[in-house]
Design a protein around this motif. Structure first.
Motif, PDB file in Angstrom:
ATOM      1  N   GLN A  97     107.502  -7.433  48.669  1.00  0.00           N
ATOM      2  CA  GLN A  97     106.348  -6.822  48.005  1.00  0.00           C
ATOM      3  C   GLN A  97     105.282  -6.553  49.061  1.00  0.00           C
ATOM      4  N   ALA A  98     104.606  -5.428  48.911  1.00  0.00           N
ATOM      5  CA  ALA A  98     103.503  -5.091  49.810  1.00  0.00           C
ATOM      6  C   ALA A  98     102.375  -4.496  48.981  1.00  0.00           C
ATOM      7  N   SER A  99     101.144  -4.781  49.389  1.00  0.00           N
ATOM      8  CA  SER A  99     100.010  -4.208  48.671  1.00  0.00           C
ATOM      9  C   SER A  99      98.897  -3.863  49.644  1.00  0.00           C
ATOM     10  N   LEU A 100      98.108  -2.893  49.236  1.00  0.00           N
ATOM     11  CA  LEU A 100      96.953  -2.458  49.994  1.00  0.00           C
ATOM     12  C   LEU A 100      95.844  -2.202  48.977  1.00  0.00           C
ATOM     13  N   THR A 101      94.667  -2.805  49.187  1.00  0.00           N
ATOM     14  CA  THR A 101      93.543  -2.612  48.278  1.00  0.00           C
ATOM     15  C   THR A 101      92.326  -2.188  49.083  1.00  0.00           C
ATOM     16  N   ALA A 102      91.457  -1.424  48.446  1.00  0.00           N
ATOM     17  CA  ALA A 102      90.216  -0.991  49.082  1.00  0.00           C
ATOM     18  C   ALA A 102      89.094  -1.063  48.058  1.00  0.00           C
ATOM     19  N   LEU A 103      87.917  -1.421  48.538  1.00  0.00           N
ATOM     20  CA  LEU A 103      86.728  -1.510  47.694  1.00  0.00           C
ATOM     21  C   LEU A 103      85.548  -0.936  48.454  1.00  0.00           C
ATOM     22  N   HIS A 104      84.824  -0.028  47.818  1.00  0.00           N
ATOM     23  CA  HIS A 104      83.587   0.501  48.394  1.00  0.00           C
ATOM     24  C   HIS A 104      82.436   0.127  47.472  1.00  0.00           C
ATOM     25  N   PRO A 128      73.025  -2.488  53.056  1.00  0.00           N
ATOM     26  CA  PRO A 128      73.814  -1.277  53.303  1.00  0.00           C
ATOM     27  C   PRO A 128      75.117  -1.260  52.496  1.00  0.00           C
ATOM     28  N   ALA A 129      75.652  -0.073  52.333  1.00  0.00           N
ATOM     29  CA  ALA A 129      76.963   0.095  51.693  1.00  0.00           C
ATOM     30  C   ALA A 129      78.039  -0.477  52.608  1.00  0.00           C
ATOM     31  N   TYR A 130      79.169  -0.851  52.016  1.00  0.00           N
ATOM     32  CA  TYR A 130      80.293  -1.341  52.828  1.00  0.00           C
ATOM     33  C   TYR A 130      81.606  -1.015  52.131  1.00  0.00           C
ATOM     34  N   THR A 131      82.665  -1.002  52.936  1.00  0.00           N
ATOM     35  CA  THR A 131      84.011  -0.737  52.430  1.00  0.00           C
ATOM     36  C   THR A 131      84.948  -1.805  52.981  1.00  0.00           C
ATOM     37  N   LEU A 132      85.701  -2.422  52.100  1.00  0.00           N
ATOM     38  CA  LEU A 132      86.673  -3.451  52.491  1.00  0.00           C
ATOM     39  C   LEU A 132      88.084  -2.962  52.212  1.00  0.00           C
ATOM     40  N   VAL A 133      88.993  -3.252  53.134  1.00  0.00           N
ATOM     41  CA  VAL A 133      90.409  -2.949  52.948  1.00  0.00           C
ATOM     42  C   VAL A 133      91.171  -4.256  53.192  1.00  0.00           C
ATOM     43  N   ASN A 134      92.024  -4.622  52.253  1.00  0.00           N
ATOM     44  CA  ASN A 134      92.844  -5.832  52.354  1.00  0.00           C
ATOM     45  C   ASN A 134      94.310  -5.452  52.206  1.00  0.00           C
ATOM     46  N   SER A 135      95.186  -6.226  52.845  1.00  0.00           N
ATOM     47  CA  SER A 135      96.624  -5.951  52.733  1.00  0.00           C
ATOM     48  C   SER A 135      97.382  -7.262  52.594  1.00  0.00           C
ATOM     49  N   ARG A 136      98.586  -7.160  52.051  1.00  0.00           N
ATOM     50  CA  ARG A 136      99.432  -8.348  51.873  1.00  0.00           C
ATOM     51  C   ARG A 136     100.884  -7.911  51.841  1.00  0.00           C
ATOM     52  N   ALA A 153      98.733 -12.168  54.578  1.00  0.00           N
ATOM     53  CA  ALA A 153      97.660 -11.315  54.075  1.00  0.00           C
ATOM     54  C   ALA A 153      96.642 -11.099  55.188  1.00  0.00           C
ATOM     55  N   VAL A 154      96.054  -9.919  55.199  1.00  0.00           N
ATOM     56  CA  VAL A 154      94.976  -9.615  56.127  1.00  0.00           C
ATOM     57  C   VAL A 154      93.799  -9.136  55.284  1.00  0.00           C
ATOM     58  N   ASN A 155      92.735  -9.916  55.281  1.00  0.00           N
ATOM     59  CA  ASN A 155      91.515  -9.542  54.571  1.00  0.00           C
ATOM     60  C   ASN A 155      90.560  -8.869  55.539  1.00  0.00           C
ATOM     61  N   PHE A 182      93.314 -13.629  58.769  1.00  0.00           N
ATOM     62  CA  PHE A 182      94.745 -13.628  58.511  1.00  0.00           C
ATOM     63  C   PHE A 182      95.079 -14.874  57.705  1.00  0.00           C
ATOM     64  N   ILE A 183      95.879 -14.719  56.677  1.00  0.00           N
ATOM     65  CA  ILE A 183      96.249 -15.837  55.817  1.00  0.00           C
ATOM     66  C   ILE A 183      97.767 -15.874  55.698  1.00  0.00           C
ATOM     67  N   LEU A 184      98.329 -17.007  56.005  1.00  0.00           N
ATOM     68  CA  LEU A 184      99.760 -17.227  55.831  1.00  0.00           C
ATOM     69  C   LEU A 184      99.930 -18.084  54.581  1.00  0.00           C
ATOM     70  N   GLU A 185     100.742 -17.606  53.639  1.00  0.00           N
ATOM     71  CA  GLU A 185     100.886 -18.287  52.359  1.00  0.00           C
ATOM     72  C   GLU A 185     102.334 -18.737  52.157  1.00  0.00           C
ATOM     73  N   ALA A 186     102.476 -19.856  51.464  1.00  0.00           N
ATOM     74  CA  ALA A 186     103.790 -20.324  51.011  1.00  0.00           C
ATOM     75  C   ALA A 186     103.616 -20.855  49.602  1.00  0.00           C
ATOM     76  N   ASN A 187     104.468 -20.400  48.693  1.00  0.00           N
ATOM     77  CA  ASN A 187     104.390 -20.818  47.301  1.00  0.00           C
ATOM     78  C   ASN A 187     105.789 -21.211  46.843  1.00  0.00           C
ATOM     79  N   LEU A 188     105.959 -22.464  46.436  1.00  0.00           N
ATOM     80  CA  LEU A 188     107.253 -22.959  45.990  1.00  0.00           C
ATOM     81  C   LEU A 188     107.162 -23.359  44.527  1.00  0.00           C
TER      82      LEU A 188
END
Length: 190
Positions: A97-104, A128-136, A153-155, A182-188
């Protein structure tokens, strides 16, 4: 093979009227009564299952605020950006699974007086205005009959520099938002 696509759209109109809205004055460290205020706007959202593997979505919020009486009559409310725009894309194939999100977020004022130029102590001024892009990206595994998911994940992917005023432990001045992380996740699941 038949491919079905799902498309969902929602619209929400809102209006909130306060007779006595309280707001924290960071500089004086007191709560002030702004008096009557109005907050109204519209939220739009669309989600599309474009293919069995790809989902796309868009969101938009328009917010109009006004102080209706008192010393700051006619001003906008603090920390109330007029525009929020979001977008997301998700892709799944097999165990991946891969995702990309953006918020302005548009600019806003940090105080009831709608101070535009930053004060010497940084307590007030336009944000000021800002734009964030996150991926996982993640992958599912079977381990002894249990489900394991590993993800990276990269925030704040683009390392956007932006700030808030007077939050948490810093009641006065700029508080920088987190940079790229950078976030490394493990879910069991067992």
């Amino acid at each position: 093979t038949q491919i079905t696509t799902d498309f969902n759209v929602s619209t929400t109109l809102f209006r909130v009227d306060y007779d006595d809205q309280l707001q924290h004055n960071r500089t004086l460290d007191i709560y002030e009564n702004l008096g009557e205020t109005r907050q109204e706007g519209i939220e739009l959202a669309a989600d599309w299952q474009a293919t069995p593997h790809l989902t796309l979505g868009l969101g938009y919020t328009y917010l109009d605020t006004e102080q209706l009486n008192g010393e700051n009559k006619g001003n906008e409310l603090a920390n109330a950006p007029e525009h929020h725009i979001s977008a997301h894309a998700g892709y799944q194939v097999g165990p991946w699974q891969a995702s990309l999100t953006a918020l302005h977020v548009s600019e806003s004022f940090s105080d009831a007086a709608n101070t535009e130029d930053e004060t010497a102590d940084g307590a007030a001024g336009e944000l000021p205005a800002y734009t964030l892009v996150n991926s996982r990206i993640s992958r599912d595994f079977k381990v002894s009959g249990n489900d394991l998911q590993l993800a990276l994940a990269v925030n704040n992917l683009l390392d956007e520099e932006y700030y808030f005023r007077g939050v948490d432990v810093s009641p006065v001045g700029r508080l920088p938002a987190p940079g790229r992380s950078f976030i490394l996740e493990a879910n069991l699941d067992f």
